[in-house]
Design an enzyme around this catalytic site. Structure first.
Site, short mmCIF file in Angstrom:
data_model
loop_
_atom_site.label_atom_id
_atom_site.label_comp_id
_atom_site.label_asym_id
_atom_site.label_seq_id
_atom_site.Cartn_x
_atom_site.Cartn_y
_atom_site.Cartn_z
N LYS A 39 0.93 -1.22 -0.18
CA LYS A 39 0.09 -0.15 -0.11
C LYS A 39 0.87 1.27 0.02
O LYS A 39 1.34 1.78 1.10
CB LYS A 39 -1.02 -0.13 1.15
CG LYS A 39 -2.32 0.77 1.13
CD LYS A 39 -1.92 2.02 0.79
CE LYS A 39 -1.60 2.98 2.00
NZ LYS A 39 -1.21 4.24 1.32
N ARG A 79 0.43 9.66 -1.92
CA ARG A 79 0.89 11.02 -2.80
C ARG A 79 1.96 10.91 -3.84
O ARG A 79 2.39 11.53 -4.71
CB ARG A 79 1.37 11.91 -1.73
CG ARG A 79 0.23 12.39 -0.83
CD ARG A 79 0.71 13.31 0.26
NE ARG A 79 1.43 12.60 1.34
CZ ARG A 79 1.65 13.20 2.46
NH1 ARG A 79 1.57 14.60 2.45
NH2 ARG A 79 2.15 12.56 3.64
N CYS A 135 13.88 11.36 6.42
CA CYS A 135 13.95 11.02 7.93
C CYS A 135 15.35 11.15 8.43
O CYS A 135 15.61 10.86 9.74
CB CYS A 135 13.46 9.59 8.05
SG CYS A 135 14.50 8.30 7.46
P1 NAD Z 1 2.39 9.50 6.71
O1 NAD Z 1 2.19 9.04 8.04
O2 NAD Z 1 1.55 10.50 6.34
O3 NAD Z 1 1.92 8.16 5.65
C1 NAD Z 1 2.74 7.17 5.74
C2 NAD Z 1 1.66 5.79 5.26
O4 NAD Z 1 0.79 5.87 6.12
C3 NAD Z 1 1.11 6.26 3.77
O5 NAD Z 1 0.88 5.12 3.12
C4 NAD Z 1 -0.35 6.91 4.09
O6 NAD Z 1 -1.34 6.42 3.19
C5 NAD Z 1 -0.59 6.13 5.46
N1 NAD Z 1 -1.52 7.08 6.54
C6 NAD Z 1 -1.45 8.31 6.78
N2 NAD Z 1 -2.12 8.63 7.62
C7 NAD Z 1 -2.68 7.55 8.18
C8 NAD Z 1 -3.73 7.19 9.00
N3 NAD Z 1 -4.24 8.24 9.89
N4 NAD Z 1 -4.16 5.96 9.34
C9 NAD Z 1 -3.41 4.96 8.38
N5 NAD Z 1 -2.70 5.20 7.53
C10 NAD Z 1 -2.37 6.49 7.44
O7 NAD Z 1 3.76 9.65 6.11
P2 NAD Z 1 4.40 10.42 5.01
O8 NAD Z 1 4.28 11.84 5.21
O9 NAD Z 1 4.05 9.90 3.97
O10 NAD Z 1 6.02 10.41 5.26
C11 NAD Z 1 7.05 11.19 5.73
C12 NAD Z 1 7.02 10.68 7.25
O11 NAD Z 1 7.95 9.30 7.32
C13 NAD Z 1 8.22 11.67 7.98
O12 NAD Z 1 7.76 11.76 9.51
C14 NAD Z 1 9.43 10.68 8.08
O13 NAD Z 1 10.28 11.24 9.30
C15 NAD Z 1 9.03 9.39 8.11
N6 NAD Z 1 9.98 8.44 7.44
C16 NAD Z 1 10.93 7.59 8.38
C17 NAD Z 1 11.56 6.83 7.94
C18 NAD Z 1 12.33 6.04 8.94
O14 NAD Z 1 13.15 5.50 8.52
N7 NAD Z 1 12.18 6.06 10.12
C19 NAD Z 1 11.96 6.81 6.53
C20 NAD Z 1 11.31 7.56 5.42
C21 NAD Z 1 10.34 8.39 6.15
#
Ligand code: NAD
Length: 482
Positions: free
Chosen positions: A176, A180, A284
């Site tokens: 999934k 975006r 991240c």
């Molecule tokens: P996000 O949490 O908005 O989305 C991530 C995934 O979760 C997406 O597939 C989205 O559809 C889903 N999602 C979003 N809101 C949800 C909800 N309320 N309920 C269930 N699913 C939901 O994250 P993003 O903005 O796409 O990515 C950026 C974030 O990811 C930053 O905080 C970054 O630090 C983090 N990140 C962390 C790592 C790591 O290795 N720790 C790596 C890359 C990105």
């Protein structure tokens, strides 16, 4: 009209329309123009994908591991031969510069190369004569169906951390991707199918929270690999665990870069700049707080400020661009609010870059804040934009104290020529990925991606041997022959 078509899910080896009627626009962040529409798949769509994966699993787990690894090698060849298109897809839908996109695709391919080593990495253990005439064998077997839920900021690399390794370990997989950046995921699905993974072993379900929640609660899903923001990571971890699943949830970050008075500023400043402003700060592992140890502050801020003013902000595909757009107008507005909050809280704007005139793309002019107090929100919260906060501290001791108070612990780095200071830092810093004169200490895919504290929920990390452990379960067989 361009980008009007609604993308399809890939289920059981076929492209299918989502049953859910709603769809979201996918804009190109550099221009604001719509490039696609992505369905908001619901429980029925997820159920179809999980059913296809469950049906494919028994035969797939019995395909010899060396044969599964050959499919991974075939995927690697396809990724290489289509890398220019993959890079273009990442540039277009994510807004990374071409160089950044190229690096991220390369890192994704590296994860595929690690996956191909499964005939070695999946090996178990054997001990003869644990008791008279009794032997013990430890096996690693696949879990069943793994769901991967990925963020917007690495449209190719993070799905490639997960799917090839889960598949080569004998699992079936449901991706999934972020709603975006759905186009690169669709491209990957095509390449995975062409590489010879049988129908149903890899499935793609587009969508947002509803699709995620359906996966987290589905009885047919055995494990969940998640990467995303902190609030979603906590939700995913708690919900999937409550439904009896194995979970790894990689979360948000606030990474500290310590600059010692003896640091080689000539080489450290470009590394800090690229850590903080590369990929518009949407990484991240982005350094977002510099801890300038006295008396380096003035010299450092002067150099950083000159470099920030020179950063060229513009369309991602333009070769002269250093800082591309951020992902969405809502995120652009959020980053601008953080900048206002920093100013209102008394942080000094030491430099502000220029952004293209407001209008079509989602641009934010980079900002360097000086004399930020550690308790300010801009020093605590993940901004995920081109904003760097300098906090001045009297000593390494104080720098460690400030960094270790963070609720996150993804990455941290020190810039110094002093081996003892570097060792002290590496020993005491409460972060999992640590750089010494390296601004973005991203581990190669054969090591684990080890966030600490609020940057990770779970036990076994993504990539490396941890991930092999995550995608397999152990079985111990005790044998006696009469
Ligand atoms: P996000 O949490 O908005 O989305 C991530 C995934 O979760 C997406 O597939 C989205 O559809 C889903 N999602 C979003 N809101 C949800 C909800 N309320 N309920 C269930 N699913 C939901 O994250 P993003 O903005 O796409 O990515 C950026 C974030 O990811 C930053 O905080 C970054 O630090 C983090 N990140 C962390 C790592 C790591 O290795 N720790 C790596 C890359 C990105």
């Amino acid at each position: 009209m361009a980008g009007e078509a609604v993308l399809e899910n890939y289920v059981g080896g076929a492209w299918v329309r989502a049953v859910a009627p709603d769809a979201l626009d996918v804009p190109d962040p550099s221009t604001g123009a719509r490039i696609a529409r992505v369905p908001r798949s619901g429980a029925t769509d997820v159920d179809a994908a999980v059913a296809a994966a469950r049906a494919a699993f028994p035969a797939w787990r019995d395909v010899p591991v060396a044969e599964r690894a050959r499919r991974v090698l075939a995927l690697r060849e396809r990724l290489e031969s289509h890398s220019t298109e993959l890079v273009a897809s990442v540039v277009r839908e994510n807004g990374k510069t071409v160089e950044e996109a190229r690096g991220s695709v390369r890192r994704g391919i590296e994860a595929v190369e690690f996956a191909a080593a499964a005939p070695t990495t999946m090996q178990g253990a054997f001990l003869e004569d644990v008791s008279a005439g009794v032997d013990t064998t430890l096996l690693r077997q696949p879990l069943g169906v793994v769901a991967g839920i990925t963020p917007f900021n690495f449209p190719v690399m993070i799905p490639l951390w997960m799917a090839p390794l889960a598949l080569v370990c004998g699992n079936a997989f449901v991706l999934k991707p972020s709603e975006r950046v759905p186009l690169s995921a669709a491209f990957l699905a095509r390449l995975i199918a062409e590489a010879g993974f049988p129908p149903g072993t890899f499935n793609l379900v587009h969508g947002d929270a509803a699709a995620v929640d359906a996966l987290l609660t589905h009885p047919g899903v055995d494990a969940v690999s998640f990467v995303g923001s902190a609030p979603t990571a906590r939700h995913v971890y708690a919900t999937a665990a409550a439904h009896g699943k194995r979970v790894q949830a990689l979360s948000g970050a606030k990474n500290h870069l310590i600059v010692m008075p003896d640091a080689d500023l000539e080489r450290s400043v470009p590394a800090i700049l690229s850590s903080a402003f590369g990929q518009s700060g949407e990484r991240c592992l982005a350094g977002s707080v510099v801890l300038a140890v006295d008396p380096v502050g003035d010299r450092l801020v002067e150099r950083l400020a000159a470099a920030v003013r020179a950063l060229r902000v513009g369309p991602a595909a333009d070769g002269a661009t250093a800082v591309g757009p951020v992902i969405r107008p809502e995120h652009q507005a959020r980053v601008l609010r953080w900048i206002e909050e920093g100013e209102a809280g008394g942080a000094e704007v030491a430099a502000r870059g220029a952004a293209p005139a407001p209008g079509d793309g989602f641009y934010v002019a980079p900002v360097l804040f000086d004399r930020v107090r550690p308790e300010m929100a801009i020093a605590q919260e993940e901004i995920f934009g081109p904003v760097l906060a300098v906090v001045r501290v009297p000593s390494l001791e104080e720098a460690l104290r400030v960094a270790n108070r963070s609720r996150f612990g993804n990455a941290a780095a020190i810039f110094t020529k002093d081996g003892k200071a570097a060792r002290e830092f590496a020993h005491r810093i409460e972060a999992g990925m640590v750089g010494v004169n390296v601004g973005v200490p991203a581990p190669a895919a054969y090591f684990p991606f080890v966030g600490w504290k609020g940057s990770f929920y779970g036990d076994l990390h993504a990539t490396g041997r941890d991930a092999v452990e995550f995608y397999t379960r152990k079985k111990v067989v005790t044998t006696r022959w009469f």
